[in-house]
Structures are given as C-alpha cells and as structure tokens.
Design an enzyme around this catalytic site. Structure first.
Site, PDB file in Angstrom:
ATOM      1  N   LEU A 126     -16.948  13.172  -1.039  1.00  6.08           N
ATOM      2  CA  LEU A 126     -17.042  13.748   0.233  1.00  6.08           C
ATOM      3  C   LEU A 126     -17.068  15.115   0.099  1.00  6.08           C
ATOM      4  CD1 LEU A 126     -16.270  13.503   3.436  1.00  6.08           C
ATOM      5  CD2 LEU A 126     -14.029  13.837   2.552  1.00  6.08           C
TER       6      LEU A 126
ATOM      7  N   PHE B   1     -13.267  21.333  13.963  1.00  9.76           N
ATOM      8  CA  PHE B   1     -13.993  20.174  13.405  1.00  9.76           C
ATOM      9  C   PHE B   1     -14.728  19.538  14.511  1.00  9.76           C
ATOM     10  CE2 PHE B   1     -12.492  17.471   9.815  1.00  9.76           C
ATOM     11  CZ  PHE B   1     -12.344  18.615   9.034  1.00  9.76           C
TER      12      PHE B   1
ATOM     13  N   GLU C 264     -16.072  18.283   6.609  1.00  8.98           N
ATOM     14  CA  GLU C 264     -16.680  18.589   7.903  1.00  8.98           C
ATOM     15  C   GLU C 264     -16.230  19.800   7.977  1.00  8.98           C
ATOM     16  OE1 GLU C 264     -16.832  15.685  10.905  1.00  8.98           O
ATOM     17  OE2 GLU C 264     -15.729  16.930  12.098  1.00  8.98           O
TER      18      GLU C 264
ATOM     19  N   ARG D 182     -19.652  12.782  14.293  1.00  9.49           N
ATOM     20  CA  ARG D 182     -20.216  12.298  12.796  1.00  9.49           C
ATOM     21  C   ARG D 182     -21.053  11.549  13.107  1.00  9.49           C
ATOM     22  NH1 ARG D 182     -14.692  11.999   9.316  1.00  9.49           N
ATOM     23  NH2 ARG D 182     -14.461  14.074   9.159  1.00  9.49           N
TER      24      ARG D 182
ATOM     25  N   SER E  53      -7.862  10.716  11.153  1.00 10.15           N
ATOM     26  CA  SER E  53      -7.130   9.517  10.466  1.00 10.15           C
ATOM     27  C   SER E  53      -5.940   9.976   9.600  1.00 10.15           C
ATOM     28  CB  SER E  53      -8.321   9.132   9.073  1.00 10.15           C
ATOM     29  OG  SER E  53      -8.244  10.425   8.152  1.00 10.15           O
ATOM     30  N   LEU E  54      -5.888  11.141   9.421  1.00 11.54           N
ATOM     31  CA  LEU E  54      -4.431  11.660   8.949  1.00 11.54           C
ATOM     32  C   LEU E  54      -3.379  11.569   9.980  1.00 11.54           C
ATOM     33  CD1 LEU E  54      -5.292  14.453   6.316  1.00 11.54           C
ATOM     34  CD2 LEU E  54      -4.840  12.250   5.784  1.00 11.54           C
TER      35      LEU E  54
ATOM     36  N   GLY F 222       0.970  -1.054  -0.030  1.00  7.31           N
ATOM     37  CA  GLY F 222       0.061   0.007  -0.096  1.00  7.31           C
ATOM     38  C   GLY F 222       0.818   1.545   0.146  1.00  7.31           C
TER      39      GLY F 222
ATOM     40  N   GLY G  79      -0.930   7.177   2.619  1.00  5.03           N
ATOM     41  CA  GLY G  79      -0.350   8.076   3.695  1.00  5.03           C
ATOM     42  C   GLY G  79       0.314   7.108   4.712  1.00  5.03           C
TER      43      GLY G  79
ATOM     44  N   GLY H  38       1.368   3.730   4.507  1.00  2.00           N
ATOM     45  CA  GLY H  38       2.556   2.893   3.876  1.00  2.00           C
ATOM     46  C   GLY H  38       3.751   3.956   3.336  1.00  2.00           C
TER      47      GLY H  38
ATOM     48  N   HIS I 114     -18.097   5.848   4.899  1.00  2.00           N
ATOM     49  CA  HIS I 114     -16.694   6.881   4.812  1.00  2.00           C
ATOM     50  C   HIS I 114     -15.532   6.118   5.393  1.00  2.00           C
ATOM     51  CE1 HIS I 114     -14.454  10.439   4.571  1.00  2.00           C
ATOM     52  NE2 HIS I 114     -14.260  10.528   5.930  1.00  2.00           N
TER      53      HIS I 114
ATOM     54  N   HIS J 289     -20.290   9.327   6.841  1.00  2.00           N
ATOM     55  CA  HIS J 289     -19.900  10.805   6.875  1.00  2.00           C
ATOM     56  C   HIS J 289     -21.286  11.280   6.742  1.00  2.00           C
ATOM     57  CE1 HIS J 289     -18.093  14.694   6.365  1.00  2.00           C
ATOM     58  NE2 HIS J 289     -16.977  13.883   6.787  1.00  2.00           N
TER      59      HIS J 289
ATOM     60  N   ASP K 252      -7.836  -4.940   0.692  1.00  2.00           N
ATOM     61  CA  ASP K 252      -7.081  -6.044   0.267  1.00  2.00           C
ATOM     62  C   ASP K 252      -6.238  -6.579   1.360  1.00  2.00           C
ATOM     63  OD1 ASP K 252      -7.975  -5.503  -2.410  1.00  2.00           O
ATOM     64  OD2 ASP K 252      -6.494  -4.142  -3.002  1.00  2.00           O
TER      65      ASP K 252
ATOM     66  N   GLU L   8      -5.594   2.872   8.148  1.00  2.00           N
ATOM     67  CA  GLU L   8      -7.204   2.401   7.897  1.00  2.00           C
ATOM     68  C   GLU L   8      -7.296   0.912   8.167  1.00  2.00           C
ATOM     69  OE1 GLU L   8      -9.841   4.551   5.199  1.00  2.00           O
ATOM     70  OE2 GLU L   8     -11.500   3.277   5.915  1.00  2.00           O
TER      71      GLU L   8
END
Lengths: 245, 594
Positions: free
Chosen positions: B260, B126, B263, B294, B410-411, B20, B23, B25, B361, B250, B229, B394
């Site tokens: 998307l 947020f 937010e 959310r 998530s980032l 992968g 981000g 990976g 999402h 989301h 995967d 993720e």
C-alpha cells in the site's frame, strides 16, 4: 543454481537440529528472501517460519541470515547470496520451537517489564493532551519499533542474561516513554532500571544498531537512559554530602 | 493421526472470547479487561503482527483540530455519500458522533499522533472529505501519526491491554464455530499453533474480529494472514454475509509488489500522472481531482491503462508523483512511504514517481451486525440476532462503508465498534444474557473439518489451489465486472470447491505446523471468494466499488439495498438499508460526483 541452507528442527522427530540444503534455480529477477522461502515451502511444506505483512512492518520474520539478523521480507536475495549460498538460521539465543521459529517469551517478558504504556497521573482532559511538535519529535526513532527481536537476539548481554538484562528492544521502548512529555512516571521508570543488570549490562557494542531493519538506534536510547541515571545519581550524592556537612 | 472428539480434547471456559488480535479485537478486549469478565483474545499471530499495523494515513474523525468549525455531521455526509448510499445511516451516525471520544481515548492511551503548532492532533486531507455537506471544499479530517498510524494504533492498543491485564491466547488458530441445537454460538474449536493441542474454547459471547480476506485476490495490499477466517467459519456454520460484492481496490498499490501507498500522499499534495505526464484525474473528477472517492480514482486509472496511456514497458500502471513536495515534507510526513518505495519499487520518491496500480485493499462486506456488534441472520425475511455471535471491524458489515469505504474510516470503525461491542457484552452478560451448552455431538460436528484434513492421505496441494482461486477472482471479479465473465468465474469456483474439500495435508506434525494453518486458511478464503462471486454476479447495477460493464448505472429502484448471501442456498436476497439516523435528517440518495 543456489544452495539455501536452512536450520531444521522438529521437536517431534528430531533429537538434534541439522542443516538441510535446498538447491534451487536462481530466480531471474531479484526477489525478497521471504518470497524465496515461500517457493521452497511449496516444494517442502514442512519448513516452518513466521510471516505476516511481507513489507517490513509487522516484525514476524526476523531470522539469522548469513550470520546477521534481519527481516526476510525486506531483504533482497541479491544482497545475501554469497558464493551461490544463503544460510538461514533462527534468531540466536532464544529456544527454538521448530525450524526458524523461536520461542519469544523471554523477549516479550522484558517488554512487559518496562511497563510499555503511557502513565499519567492527571485526569485526562475531554479532548487530547497537548504536545508541542518539538516534544513529539523526541518520539521519532523510538515508537517505530516493530518488536521483531533482531536487536535483542544479536546482543551477547541479552544472550547471557535474558531474564535480567532488559535488552535493546525493550530499552528503546523504556526510553520512548521516558522521553514522552505526556508521561508522568519518569522517575519510577528510571528507578526500575537502576540495578546493575537492567540497563548497565549494555556495553555499547552496537550490534543492535547494525541489525535493526527499521534503522532505529537502541544504543543511543540506552546511552540517554544511562546518562539521566548517572546525572540523577550525582545530584543525589551532592544532596547526601550536603546533608552530611 | 488422532481423531479428535469431545472427550479427548480439553475444554476451556470463558465469558467472552475474541477471535483476532488486531485493532478491533484489542479495542473490544480492552473494554472487557476492565469488566472483571473472564475474557481471552485468540490470535493466530502475536497481536502486533496483525494487519492493522499496515494502516498508514490515519484515522478520520471530526476532532476540529485543522478546522475549529469541523462538524461530525459533515463527516457523516461524506461517509454516506462515499458509501454510494447503502451505508446504514444509524451506524454511520454512531461512528461519526462517537468518533472524537474514541480518538481522544487513543491519545490518552499514548498514541503518538503528529502535532500541529498549537499542540493538537495533526489532521491531513483525505479522499472524499468535504466541509459543510459538500459545499465548503476539501476538508482535512484524517488524524495521523506520520504515515504509520496503524502501527502506532495497534501498538498503543496492545500496550494498554498489557496495562489492563488482558488474557491472550497468542498463536492459537480458531478452526470452526461450535453451535448448539438452538443454533446459538457456544465458542470455537481451536488449536495452539506452537504445540498443536486442540481445545474447545467455550464462551458465552464469541466475537469475530478476524479482519479482511484480501488474499482471495492475487494482487492485494493485504498481509498474508488476511484470509477471512471468521467469515469462513460463520459461512460454514450457515450464517449469512452481507454486501460481499463490495471490495475496495486501492488506487495506489505498488506495481508488482502490491504494498500500500497511502492516500495521504495525495492528501499532502501528490498526484497521479499517465504516460503523457498528464494529471488525468482533473478530467475524471474536476473538483476533488486526486482526492475523489477511491472507487472513482481506481476506475479512472484502469481506464487510462486500457486506453493505452499506461506507463512502463507494458503500459500497465501509472505514476504517483511526489517529488515536487520536496525532501523535507516527504521525510517528515511520509517517511514510511519513502522506505517502502525504495524497498519494493526501487524508486526514491524524493526524485522519481512511484509506479502504482489499483490493488485489492478492503472488504466492505462481512457479517451483518447492529451497532453493538451482534450478528444478524434472517428468518423468513426478518432480521434475527444470532445468540452468542458478534463481529467487529473489517470482518463485520455494520454497515458504515456501504459500497465504498472512505480512507481513514476503517481505523475509526475498529475503535468505535470494538468499544461498543465490549460495552454491550458486559452489559448483557451481567444481566443474564448468554447461551446454552453444546452437546458432544455439536462439538464433534465442529471438529469434522479438522479431522478430515488431518486424515487426508492424498489430494490437492494447498499452494496450487490457492493460486488457482486467486487467479479466478483476479480475472473475473476485479475493478470492472461483466455478467458473462463472472458466470465463468462462478463455474470455475464450483470446480475449485471440490479441491478445497480434498486438500492434502502432507505434514501431519503438531508443533508449529504452518502447512496445516495454510490449508485451513485456504478453506476460509474459498468461502469468502464464493460469497463474493455470487453476490457480484447477482447485483445487476454499478454502485460504489461494484462496477459492471453490462449494467453501468446505479439502479436505486431495485438495488438501493444490502445484498445478503445465504451460504446454504448459495443465493442472494435483499436487506433494507437504514435511512433513519436519530439526531440528523436522513441524507437522501443523490447522484454521486466528485
């Protein structure tokens, strides 16, 4: 009914590429070209093309649509059906792997060549490096490039010299780092572009600007690079002539 | 066509293999590139085509730019509360306290963050964010590069991987894990999409950085490539998955298209309205309103629609109103949203509201790991590390998101745990960690699935089965869930399994055969869907994103725990949540209101 004419080539079975026509009922509502391709692929699973985000931000599905490069996922079919026909070909100027999939090695090699990463000699602070909003604004219109290659593969100079002319996409990124107040290698970056090919093979015909799906302007960035190079050269000439006197 | 076995395919050897190129990976590979270990990133798409590119609003982190007194402990409190108390507090503590370092590193790498007047990184409000442990009102903690933060982050990571000379196997597809007799992971079977060449990629450490699987649903914000995967591979190999019932819907996917809408729109002052023009979130979350968690906002929207206050001809969506912010703010802060809305909703948000609907999402569940990315399995009810297998981002469930992820986390998860896994792998391989070789039989076993698909002369159509799967998941495992419906869904999946094992690969060619890739992706989607369905049916309570009509309340007595899905028994067990952060007091479960 509409006819979708697709460039087909499978290296295992085809000696030459050919065009295959798919006749399909015109969808009732306007859909994106990628969705149309997905429908066709259900009928003929052998059609090959790249796709990922399906919203115009990943840059996978650049292709030549009725003679003009663009992203299939953000091109409504209503805009490209001409006389009940759509012509789809791979991005021009790069070797075809299969159908609408091109080998982008040369395109990426030019990107690598411009050192597309921030270079700063100083030891970074424990927090972020500061940048004024004004300086940050200079990166707008530059950093948003998605590397779809629509611009470089619509550029005759890139077709002729894909190994020596950096091309609009990578030049846009070259300028993105030249313009970044945090980068300290500006003169090295400019020096690396000062040969007759890297940037000067751009003749400003604006094909890149015409096709960019993100509405970016590589031509402007290239113009900026050229004018800095020229003004630096003038300064150098003055210094040399001063020395001679 | 040729039947592959261990003697007719090549073997390529690595110290570390990262599956992968998104981000997480690329953050892992960046750490390893500097180590001198022989590493490769195996990505089915060129790395900048990965789904991280679609992240918009930002990366949440207490860097104290907007508020000089901001504190990572406040971020931790919000995250624990957001998770509805089944996020692991040791992992959340690690993420929130290490976060600022990780964000500053990204800035040093060149990420073009938006800036404040003083030149610092711009932060926006947020959902679910607070100051002073929920007592100090709304915080603005999400670091942003306009509304293209994911794009900026992914490209910056790729650029720095070029700088460090990382090795990429681009457009290679990993098919299955190779396990030796001690059930250690020794690498993967993979093939070059371009040439079709199949190989055994042997490695001392295999990192699953394969992202989410939102394509199990028919309506999702996820890219077409988000097919789970890594999780598919590990489930087929018999390794468990955790909290698979927890899927985030989301609140604002563009009606119809699913794209998307960040937010950040609501963070910048936008709000949701129903058919009466009412700002309905004021009723559901009097304090946080449109910036509640959310899960809370998504459920409120669905209730508005169910009660007949939806917008449009079919009353099946609501509107996101932004026009009052003015063209200047929208163009400066939300340019990408304006573009997407014009393209996919036919609406210019400067003048008109965007039609939106809750859309699948994010997968909070995944492979259970510790903070070093090491995958866990269980043996006799006790955690056991799977030698050679790691998971980040993720695809993993470390778990920092618990039952509901906060926007912008998530980032942060990607970069903090990508880096942590890279550091750990270096350390462990240098001190002699690693795995034993796999035998020819082991390798052949991992080739079975691919060989079977290649040999198919008849069977089911990939596109048809995929549609069927997605509609089962959409209908029975959506925002609101009910036992009797889910039972039907689980039964429907049993029928689909037979089709999944008998897909027909019509096109047998080697070069850039996307039909083969899509068939294998569908098999992965199915494994994820089945885990989701069984876990959802078995968790008899409502918590975070998992909302059941037949069990409306949170049940801490029985379910203040992770669920662990065993793919061999197709059964669910419970796993303890970590309540032992090292530097702060435990955040005890409370009633969760916004």
């Amino acid at each position: 009914m509409i006819d979708v004419n697709i460039y087909r080539y499978n290296p295992e079975t085809d000696k030459f590429p050919y065009t295959q026509t798919y006749s399909i009922k015109k969808p009732e509502k306007d859909i994106m070209l990628l969705e149309l391709l997905n429908i066709l692929k259900e009928q003929d699973t052998s059609i090959s093309y790249r796709r990922s985000c399906r919203e115009g931000v990943c840059g996978s599905d650049g292709m030549n649509i009725n003679g003009k490069n663009g992203l299939a996922c953000i091109t409504p079919i209503s805009e490209v059906i001409k006389n009940n026909k759509i012509e789809l070909r791979p991005l021009p100027g790069l070797p075809v792997i299969r159908d609408l999939v091109v080998d982008m090695t040369e395109f990426y090699a030019q990107y690598d060549k411009i050192k597309p990463f921030l270079q700063n000699d100083s030891v970074p602070p424990t927090e972020e490096r500061l940048q004024t909003p004004g300086d940050r604004d200079k990166l707008d219109g530059l950093y948003e490039c998605i590397l779809c290659a629509c611009c470089s593969t619509s550029c005759p100079s890139f077709w002729w010299n894909p190994d020596k002319f950096v091309g609009p996409a990578a030049l846009l990124q070259a300028y993105r780092f030249i313009a970044d107040s945090r980068d300290t290698k500006t003169s090295e970056r400019l020096e690396a572009l000062s040969d007759p090919f890297s940037v000067y093979r751009c003749h400003g015909i604006m094909n890149c600007v015409n096709v960019c799906p993100k509405d970016l302007n590589p031509n402007h960035a290239i113009g900026e690079i050229k004018s800095i190079l020229l003004s630096n050269k003038k300064k150098q000439d003055i210094i040399i002539s001063d020395g001679a006197n | 066509m040729e039947i592959y076995n261990s003697s007719n395919i090549k073997t390529f050897e690595f110290d570390a293999l990262i599956i992968g190129g998104g981000g997480s990976g690329m953050r892992t590979s960046l750490e390893l590139a500097k180590s001198g270990l022989k590493t490769a990133v195996v990505s089915k798409v060129f790395p900048t085509r990965s789904h991280t590119v679609s992240a918009q609003g930002g990366i949440t982190c207490a860097i104290a730019s907007d508020d000089p007194n901001d504190d990572w402990r406040w971020h931790m409190y919000d995250t624990v509360k957001g998770s509805d108390y089944i996020g692991d507090q040791d992992a959340i503590e690690y993420m929130c306290s290490e976060g600022p370092k990780a964000v500053f590193e990204l800035e040093h790498m060149g990420l073009p963050f938006s800036r404040t007047e003083s030149g610092r990184i711009y932060q926006r409000p947020f959902g679910g964010q607070s100051k002073d442990f929920g007592k100090g009102g709304q915080a603005a903690r999400t670091c942003a590069a306009a509304d293209r933060t994911g794009h900026a982050l992914l490209h910056t990571l790729y650029q720095n991987n070029i700088k460090e000379g990382s090795n990429f196997l681009n457009e290679w597809f990993a098919v299955d894990l190779v396990l030796n007799q001690s059930k250690e992971v020794t690498g993967v079977i993979a093939f070059s999409i371009e040439s079709g060449e199949v190989a055994y990629l042997k490695s001392q450490a295999t990192v699953m950085a394969t992202g989410g699987a939102g394509r199990i649903y028919s309506s999702t914000t996820n890219a077409l490539i988000n097919t789970g995967d890594g999780l598919g591979m590990s489930l087929r190999a018999g390794f468990p998955a955790q909290d698979m019932e927890m899927w985030q819907f989301h609140p604002t996917g563009i009606y119809g298209a699913g794209s998307l809408v960040t937010e950040g729109c609501r963070g910048e002052g936008g709000y949701l309205i129903n058919a009466d023009g009412e700002r309905f979130m004021e009723r559901y979350a009097p304090n946080a309103k449109d910036l509640a968690g959310r899960d809370v906002v998504a459920r409120s929207m669905v209730l508005e629609i169910l009660e007949g206050r939806g917008c449009g001809e079919n009353k099946d969506h609501v509107f996101l109103k932004l026009d009052h912010l003015g063209a200047d703010v929208l163009n400066a802060k939300l340019p990408g949203i304006c573009e997407l809305s014009r393209t996919f909703a036919g609406v210019d948000p400067i003048y008109n509201p965007i039609p939106v609907v809750p859309t699948c999402h994010y997968m909070m569940g995944g492979t259970p790991t510790n903070i070093h990315g090491q995958a866990y399995t269980q043996s006799n009810g006790a955690d056991e590390i799977v030698s050679g297998l790691f998971s980040v981002g993720e695809a993993a469930c470390v778990s920092v998101h618990g039952a509901n992820r906060l926007g912008g986390n998530s980032l942060l998860d990607l970069v903090v745990f990508g880096r942590a896994a890279g550091l750990h792998i270096q350390e462990s391989l240098k001190t002699g960690g690693g795995v034993s070789d796999a035998s020819s039989d082991d390798i052949n076993k991992a080739l079975d699935g691919l060989n079977k698909l290649n040999a198919s002369t008849e069977g089911y159509e990939v596109a048809e089965v995929k549609r069927e799967l997605q509609s089962v998941m959409q209908n029975y495992f959506g925002v609101f869930r009910r036992g009797d419906f889910m039972e039907k869904g689980v039964a429907a999946l049993q029928d689909i399994r037979e089709k999944i094992s008998n897909l027909h690969l019509k096109d047998k060619s080697l070069a850039f055969n996307t039909n083969r890739v899509e068939a294998l992706e569908l098999q992965n989607l199915f494994e994820v869907a089945e885990a989701t369905a069984i876990a959802s049916f078995e968790r008899t309570e409502s918590r975070g994103a998992h909302a059941r009509d037949d069990y409306k309340e949170r049940d801490d007595e029985n379910w203040l725990c992770h669920s662990l899905y065993d793919p061999i028994q197709k059964a669910l067990s419970k796993r303890d949540v970590n309540f032992e952060p090292a530097q702060v007091e435990t955040f005890e479960p409370k009633v969760r209101t916004y």
